[in-house]
Design a protein around this motif. Structure first.
Motif, PDB file in Angstrom:
ATOM      1  N   GLN A 165       9.221  20.225 -58.463  1.00  0.00           N
ATOM      2  CA  GLN A 165       8.530  19.707 -59.550  1.00  0.00           C
ATOM      3  C   GLN A 165       7.541  19.143 -59.703  1.00  0.00           C
ATOM      4  OE1 GLN A 165      12.815  19.960 -60.281  1.00  0.00           O
ATOM      5  NE2 GLN A 165      12.236  21.455 -60.944  1.00  0.00           N
ATOM      6  N   CYS A 166       7.126  18.440 -58.510  1.00  0.00           N
ATOM      7  CA  CYS A 166       6.009  17.303 -58.723  1.00  0.00           C
ATOM      8  C   CYS A 166       4.948  17.223 -58.226  1.00  0.00           C
ATOM      9  CB  CYS A 166       7.035  15.765 -57.260  1.00  0.00           C
ATOM     10  SG  CYS A 166       6.251  15.649 -56.510  1.00  0.00           S
ATOM     11  N   VAL A 217      -5.675  17.106 -57.863  1.00  0.00           N
ATOM     12  CA  VAL A 217      -7.321  17.381 -57.364  1.00  0.00           C
ATOM     13  C   VAL A 217      -7.291  19.406 -57.001  1.00  0.00           C
ATOM     14  CG1 VAL A 217      -8.647  17.473 -55.839  1.00  0.00           C
ATOM     15  CG2 VAL A 217      -7.929  15.497 -57.172  1.00  0.00           C
ATOM     16  N   GLU A 236      -8.169  20.432 -73.916  1.00  0.00           N
ATOM     17  CA  GLU A 236      -6.972  19.180 -73.436  1.00  0.00           C
ATOM     18  C   GLU A 236      -5.597  20.173 -73.804  1.00  0.00           C
ATOM     19  OE1 GLU A 236      -7.560  15.152 -76.307  1.00  0.00           O
ATOM     20  OE2 GLU A 236      -5.011  15.665 -75.003  1.00  0.00           O
ATOM     21  N   ARG A 254      -3.347  20.524 -69.902  1.00  0.00           N
ATOM     22  CA  ARG A 254      -1.858  19.147 -70.835  1.00  0.00           C
ATOM     23  C   ARG A 254      -0.904  20.273 -70.291  1.00  0.00           C
ATOM     24  NH1 ARG A 254      -1.711  14.455 -71.834  1.00  0.00           N
ATOM     25  NH2 ARG A 254      -3.878  13.589 -73.306  1.00  0.00           N
ATOM     26  N   ALA A 255      -1.391  21.720 -70.905  1.00  0.00           N
ATOM     27  CA  ALA A 255      -0.109  23.015 -69.857  1.00  0.00           C
ATOM     28  C   ALA A 255      -0.678  23.181 -68.556  1.00  0.00           C
ATOM     29  CB  ALA A 255      -0.360  23.857 -71.198  1.00  0.00           C
ATOM     30  N   LEU A 263      -0.945  21.283 -65.558  1.00  0.00           N
ATOM     31  CA  LEU A 263      -1.047  20.385 -64.699  1.00  0.00           C
ATOM     32  C   LEU A 263       0.586  20.193 -66.079  1.00  0.00           C
ATOM     33  CD1 LEU A 263      -3.751  17.711 -65.370  1.00  0.00           C
ATOM     34  CD2 LEU A 263      -3.331  19.592 -63.443  1.00  0.00           C
ATOM     35  N   GLU A 264       1.718  20.546 -65.747  1.00  0.00           N
ATOM     36  CA  GLU A 264       2.223  20.797 -66.603  1.00  0.00           C
ATOM     37  C   GLU A 264       3.571  20.576 -64.855  1.00  0.00           C
ATOM     38  OE1 GLU A 264       6.599  22.385 -67.511  1.00  0.00           O
ATOM     39  OE2 GLU A 264       4.978  22.915 -65.538  1.00  0.00           O
ATOM     40  N   LEU A 291       3.727  15.631 -61.734  1.00  0.00           N
ATOM     41  CA  LEU A 291       4.108  14.345 -62.405  1.00  0.00           C
ATOM     42  C   LEU A 291       3.302  13.322 -61.401  1.00  0.00           C
ATOM     43  CD1 LEU A 291       8.164  15.242 -61.658  1.00  0.00           C
ATOM     44  CD2 LEU A 291       7.142  15.167 -63.560  1.00  0.00           C
ATOM     45  N   ARG A 307       2.929   8.609 -62.497  1.00  0.00           N
ATOM     46  CA  ARG A 307       3.748   7.912 -63.128  1.00  0.00           C
ATOM     47  C   ARG A 307       3.020   7.165 -63.337  1.00  0.00           C
ATOM     48  NH1 ARG A 307       8.584   7.888 -66.620  1.00  0.00           N
ATOM     49  NH2 ARG A 307      10.282   6.679 -64.687  1.00  0.00           N
ATOM     50  N   GLY A 362      -0.148   8.435 -66.769  1.00  0.00           N
ATOM     51  CA  GLY A 362      -0.159   8.499 -68.349  1.00  0.00           C
ATOM     52  C   GLY A 362      -0.860  10.088 -68.786  1.00  0.00           C
ATOM     53  N   TYR A 363      -1.461   9.861 -67.280  1.00  0.00           N
ATOM     54  CA  TYR A 363      -2.025  12.177 -67.588  1.00  0.00           C
ATOM     55  C   TYR A 363      -3.241  11.447 -68.362  1.00  0.00           C
ATOM     56  CZ  TYR A 363       2.218  13.441 -66.318  1.00  0.00           C
ATOM     57  OH  TYR A 363       3.635  13.593 -65.632  1.00  0.00           O
ATOM     58  N   HIS A 364      -3.881  10.640 -69.496  1.00  0.00           N
ATOM     59  CA  HIS A 364      -4.621  10.435 -70.740  1.00  0.00           C
ATOM     60  C   HIS A 364      -6.368  10.422 -69.654  1.00  0.00           C
ATOM     61  CE1 HIS A 364      -6.997   8.263 -73.987  1.00  0.00           C
ATOM     62  NE2 HIS A 364      -7.546   8.029 -73.303  1.00  0.00           N
ATOM     63  N   HIS A 415      -2.177   2.726 -70.768  1.00  0.00           N
ATOM     64  CA  HIS A 415      -1.724   4.475 -71.094  1.00  0.00           C
ATOM     65  C   HIS A 415      -0.463   4.581 -70.271  1.00  0.00           C
ATOM     66  CE1 HIS A 415      -6.295   5.283 -71.048  1.00  0.00           C
ATOM     67  NE2 HIS A 415      -5.970   5.037 -72.266  1.00  0.00           N
ATOM     68  N   GLY A 416      -0.429   4.523 -68.989  1.00  0.00           N
ATOM     69  CA  GLY A 416       0.700   4.212 -67.892  1.00  0.00           C
ATOM     70  C   GLY A 416       1.895   3.554 -68.532  1.00  0.00           C
ATOM     71  N   ALA A 450       3.284   6.032 -71.370  1.00  0.00           N
ATOM     72  CA  ALA A 450       3.584   6.849 -70.914  1.00  0.00           C
ATOM     73  C   ALA A 450       5.357   7.052 -70.574  1.00  0.00           C
ATOM     74  CB  ALA A 450       3.202   7.358 -69.591  1.00  0.00           C
ATOM     75  N   ALA A 510       2.710  15.831 -68.398  1.00  0.00           N
ATOM     76  CA  ALA A 510       1.627  16.016 -69.560  1.00  0.00           C
ATOM     77  C   ALA A 510       1.553  16.497 -70.954  1.00  0.00           C
ATOM     78  CB  ALA A 510      -0.253  16.926 -68.580  1.00  0.00           C
ATOM     79  N   ASP A 511       2.343  17.883 -70.431  1.00  0.00           N
ATOM     80  CA  ASP A 511       2.137  18.744 -71.813  1.00  0.00           C
ATOM     81  C   ASP A 511       2.977  17.875 -73.143  1.00  0.00           C
ATOM     82  OD1 ASP A 511       3.875  19.572 -70.393  1.00  0.00           O
ATOM     83  OD2 ASP A 511       3.842  21.239 -70.887  1.00  0.00           O
ATOM     84  N   LEU A 519       2.991  14.879 -73.575  1.00  0.00           N
ATOM     85  CA  LEU A 519       2.047  13.333 -74.016  1.00  0.00           C
ATOM     86  C   LEU A 519       1.048  13.707 -75.143  1.00  0.00           C
ATOM     87  CD1 LEU A 519       2.604  11.384 -70.786  1.00  0.00           C
ATOM     88  CD2 LEU A 519       3.940  10.841 -73.160  1.00  0.00           C
TER      89      LEU A 519
END
Lengths: 155, 791
Positions: free
Chosen positions: A44-45, A108, A123, A127-128, A130-131, A134, A136, A139-141, B682-683, B686, B718-719, B721
């Motif tokens: 998953q990660c 990467v 965007e 995001r979709a 990179l689902e 994971l 931590r 926050g993916y921003h 940000h972290g 999340a 990612a999707d 947030l």
């Protein structure tokens, strides 16, 4: 033991492995390419993402013997031979797209696969895609910002 | 134009070069010559008596070197707890032994029963599966209220009950608070659950023990946020190894969030076993093991009551919590629901009377300890939720009720009724900034636009405070800490002027290697690339307490400033000698020492060279060399605070919540690197949004951990947030540390859960659905069920 041969980051390798050896174990423990990480045991990660024959793959979910004859690219193969960061790597640094760095190699590799498939992702599309990775810390921003910036830099 | 150098510059991170090229050196990347591997056989029942362990067949398997059981650890101590809480009746907390390997009984799923050391990880795992285990299963206690009930099965047979402690703050106020609540015109009550979470640093824990027979030295490589703490706890209290024979190395560490503060059984095991088998012993946790062996977070059940007058002024507050400790006390577990929680119940408000009661409970679950925020998210959540409910019941605007009760800027230092003294803050300023950035005025138009698409839009507000920069040693000593909480730095100036800083804090994502040099660059006026930060190895850094509680820059950074001040003072003496001037006339600027009012100057590197080649040097007055160490013990906590807003859309058909926007306005005091601070927020956001909407550790009634992999534990992706708007331009610098900094690591995780829940409740209420609370995580099924129940 089974003999396998493959190309890893442009270099040919041949080795004897146990049939149950995972590709990620082969990369890390046999070849010493420790940039590819293991963050879970259920695929998953995405910390273990590499490219196999140009396709994004979770190397914890593939046996090394399945990669026999394949072309593998890992995070160690993403910078120029003189050490200059690739466009995506540079964008991650410029936009603070990493903190602890553990998920970063997989991110990467995923970003590179995305931009090959979709050179101008929104965007939402980033995001979709990179689902399956994971993180931590961020926050993916800033990861999303970095991928977007890399897309623009690659024009 | 932002600065490009020194304090306040958003400079890019030097750490990134190794992490982006796969050249990081995490613990699992280390392999020692002759290394063997351990696999831990873990309990698959939550509570039971070990009747038989048959290791014979396993021991005979290929590659097996040795199998350990509890019997091999008879002369070894249990894992110590670093904080003692005293109950209301004056008795110390119940403190059962926490053995390395289960002794007689297993008390949670995942507890270690036996350990197999073999040539390869696969052989160790195969042999562990061949161990014959007979466990007589006992009834498990999972629910806290049931655990405290009459006749409940006991987790620890030798304790009178499952109660660990019953703590009150401030006990003398109890009756006054009761009376104020009895007599108040309005009392708003909320019962809520702050659910259990798994910290989930992306790097699973790893430990490698090594023993050098020739020197009698032990080395432990481990994924730790605080290697010195591990050396002290493991050396002194578990294995009896003196510090000078024990080195603990925590190299690159892939995230911690609290879970890598604690001393774990696996570390002690690998250190101990390496000597017994005469080979390095390595353990790498799988994610599944991490779910049942890393300390978990939160897990409070709370009733909070807020008394108000007719105008919405807070009169009194009472909070009663059951806090789950799990089966054993993890290193700092007792501090979390008490001193890191009860003391925050004043929030940013002038509530005159507060009483907090916490009962800590043992259950047959994985131990619970600090997770990002640690006690402060639990305090903020209940307080900000009950205030929101009060605003609704009194027909007040949620922004206005908060503003009306704020501690005002002219009231600092402000002593709260729950034992803290806030040194500084400006809560009105952050809230005003929030109103501007979140465009609160435009909300109604956005709500109508959502409604036109059949969605319920809600707005959530929250104003948090946290106590960081942990902590004054004499104070925490009085509160039960069995450690000091200073930190340290050695600043070593090299002969040609470059600087190596050895710090007692540890970076595992916080960017110290980039940000700490910015401080020294500012102080001396040399480029950042002349300064290197070394951390993570007890062999080359002074005793320090590590990184957690948003303390690194506030405590470790302050130690570095103090040491650098000593360096500068000495360097000025050398410069005065070289310039044949009086020391008082020497100024340091831009890497040059000048004689005030003249053009005479000497460069930084000429002074440092003179310190190490002291030919022209005042040797009769001054030692050669230029290296200083400081230990910094903070005078108080720091108090970051902020105002958060988010907008959500709820789909009334499915209960799905979408976070449309999130604005975080934080006051961190002075900021060293705004880019890094943004990333920290940000972290945290999340993780807080993950708690609010997605994450939960679930145990069934038998104590089986149902959410033990990423297939069942919902990590934020990612999707899930939005992009965030963060701002830290409102700055009230900390008044008691030299940098005026407060710390920024935990804010996002503390401030975001109530913001999200307030927004969802707001969306439902504006949609005419009378729901006043839903427990986290607000999954579609929970929201949908609440909607159905209300209509």
């Amino acid at each position: 033991m089974v003999e396998i041969s493959m190309t890893v980051n442009g270099k040919p390798v041949t080795a004897q492995v146990e049939p149950r050896t995972l590709l990620v174990t082969f990369l890390r423990e046999h070849l010493g390419l420790t940039g590819t990480h293991v963050g879970c045991d259920t695929s998953q990660c995405g910390a273990c993402n590499v490219h196999v024959n140009g396709m994004l793959a979770k190397s914890c979910t593939m046996l090394a013997v399945e990669a026999d004859g394949a072309e593998i690219v890992t995070i160690e193969g993403m910078a120029a031979p003189d050490g200059t960061l690739g466009v995506i790597q540079q964008a991650f640094q410029d936009h603070h797209g990493l903190q602890c760095g553990f998920c970063t190699p997989g991110m990467v590799m995923s970003a590179a696969a995305l931009l090959r498939e979709n050179p101008d992702p929104s965007e939402e599309e980033i995001r979709a895609f990179l689902e399956g990775n994971l993180c931590r810390c961020t926050g993916y921003h800033n990861i999303v910002k970095a991928v977007r910036a890399a897309a623009e830099a690659m024009g | 134009m932002p600065k490009d150098h020194g304090i306040g510059a958003p400079i890019r991170r030097r750490e990134d070069l190794r992490f982006l090229t796969g050249s990081g050196r995490y613990t699992d990347d280390i392999n020692l010559p002759g290394q063997a591997h351990v696999h831990f056989l873990r309990s698959d029942v939550a509570h039971g008596r070990i009747k038989r362990l048959g290791t014979g067949a396993a021991a005979a398997m290929d590659g097996v070197i040795r199998i350990f059981t509890a019997r091999d650890f008879e002369n070894v101590g249990g894992l110590p707890c670093g904080w003692q809480i005293t109950s209301r009746d004056g008795n110390p907390m119940a403190e059962p032994k926490h053995p390395i390997l289960a002794e007689g009984k297993v008390r949670h799923v995942g507890e270690i029963i036996a350990a197999v050391i073999a040539e390869t990880p696969e052989q160790a795992r195969d042999a562990a599966e061949a161990i014959e285990v007979e466990i007589e299963e006992l009834p498990a206690v999972i629910d806290m209220a049931a655990a405290l009930g009459e006749g409940a099965p006991k987790v620890h047979d030798d304790l009178p009950s499952n109660l660990c402690f019953d703590w009150g703050l401030v006990e003398e106020n109890r009756e006054k608070v009761d009376e104020a609540i009895r007599n108040a015109p309005h009392v708003v009550t909320l019962e809520l659950v702050n659910q259990r979470l798994a910290p989930n640093a992306m790097e699973p824990r790893v430990a490698i023990g090594d023993y050098d027979k020739a020197t009698d030295e032990h080395t432990l490589y481990t994924t730790s946020q605080n290697p010195h703490v591990i050396r002290l706890l493991m050396g002194a209290f578990v294995l009896g190894i003196p510090e000078h024979k024990l080195r603990v190395v925590a190299p690159d560490v892939g995230g911690g969030f609290g879970s890598k503060i604690f001393h774990y059984a696996e570390e002690a095991f690998c250190t101990y076993a390496a000597k017994v088998v005469g080979r390095p012993v390595k353990w790498t946790s799988s994610r599944s093991e991490a779910f049942m062996s890393d300390a978990q977070g939160r897990d409070h059940v709370t009733k909070i009551e807020l008394a108000l007058d007719e105008e919405g002024h807070f009169l009194a507050l009472r909070s009663e919590t059951l806090a789950n400790m799990g089966a054993y006390l993890s290193t700092f577990a007792p501090a979390v629901p008490t001193w890191l929680h009860g003391t925050l119940m004043a929030g940013t408000y002038r509530t005159p009377l507060i009483y907090v009661n916490v009962k800590a409970v043992f259950t047959n679950t994985v131990p619970v300890d600090a997770y990002r925020g640690a006690g402060r998210p639990e305090a903020t959540f209940q307080l900000e939720r009950v205030i929101d409910k009060a605003a609704r019941e009194l027909g007040m605007d949620p922004v206005e009720i908060r503003r009306r009760n704020f501690i005002n800027p002219d009231q600092f230092p402000y002593e709260t009724p729950v034992a803290l003294v806030y040194d500084t803050g400006n809560y009105h300023a952050t809230l005003e900034k929030l109103e501007e950035l979140a465009d609160l005025e435009g909300f109604e138009a956005r709500r109508q636009e959502s409604a036109a698409r059949g969605k319920l839009r809600g707005l959530g507000i929250n104003c948090y405070i946290e106590a960081c920069g942990i902590a004054p040693s004499n104070l925490v000593g009085q509160l039960g800490a069995r450690a000091g909480l200073y930190d340290s730095a050695t600043v070593r100036v090299n002969p040609t002027g470059s600087i190596t800083v050895h710090t007692g804090v540890h970076s595992h994502g916080q960017s110290h290697e980039t940000t700490f040099p910015q401080v020294i660059a500012e102080m001396i006026g040399i480029p950042e690339d002349q300064i290197e930060i070394v951390h993570g190895d007890t062999a080359n850094s002074p005793m320090g307490m590590g990184t957690y509680g948003s303390r690194s820059i506030a405590v470790g950074g302050s130690a570095m400033v103090r040491a650098t001040e000593k360096i500068i003072a000495k360097a000025k003496k050398i410069a005065a000698h070289l310039l044949e001037a009086s020391e008082g006339d020497i100024e340091l600027k831009d890497g040059k020492f000048t004689v005030k009012g003249t053009d005479r100057e000497v460069a930084w590197a000429d002074v440092t060279l003179a310190a190490y080649v002291p030919h022209n040097y005042p040797l009769e007055e001054l030692e050669p060399g230029l290296e200083e160490t400081s230990f910094y013990d903070p005078a108080n906590f720091t108090f970051p605070s902020g105002a958060y807003a988010c907008e959500v859309e709820v789909d009334p058909e499915t209960g799905k919540v979408e976070v449309c926007s999130f604005v975080a306005v934080d006051d961190f005091g002075n900021v060293i690197n705004p880019m890094v601070v943004d990333g920290q927020v940000h972290g945290g956001l999340a993780q807080g949004i993950g708690q609010a909407l997605l994450e939960q550790c679930v145990y069934d009634e038998n104590g089986q951990l149902v959410t033990a992999s990423y297939m069942d534990y919902a990590m934020p992706r990612a999707d899930d947030l939005p992009s965030f708007t963060v701002d830290h331009s409102c700055q009230t610098p900390c008044t008691h540390n030299p940098l005026g900094v407060k710390g920024c690591g935990e804010a996002g995780a503390i401030g975001s859960p109530p913001t999200i829940v307030n927004a969802v409740i707001d969306a439902l209420q504006r949609g005419g659905i009378e729901v006043d609370h839903i427990d986290m995580p607000l999954t579609p099924v929970r929201v949908w069920s609440a909607i159905r129940a209300a209509s």
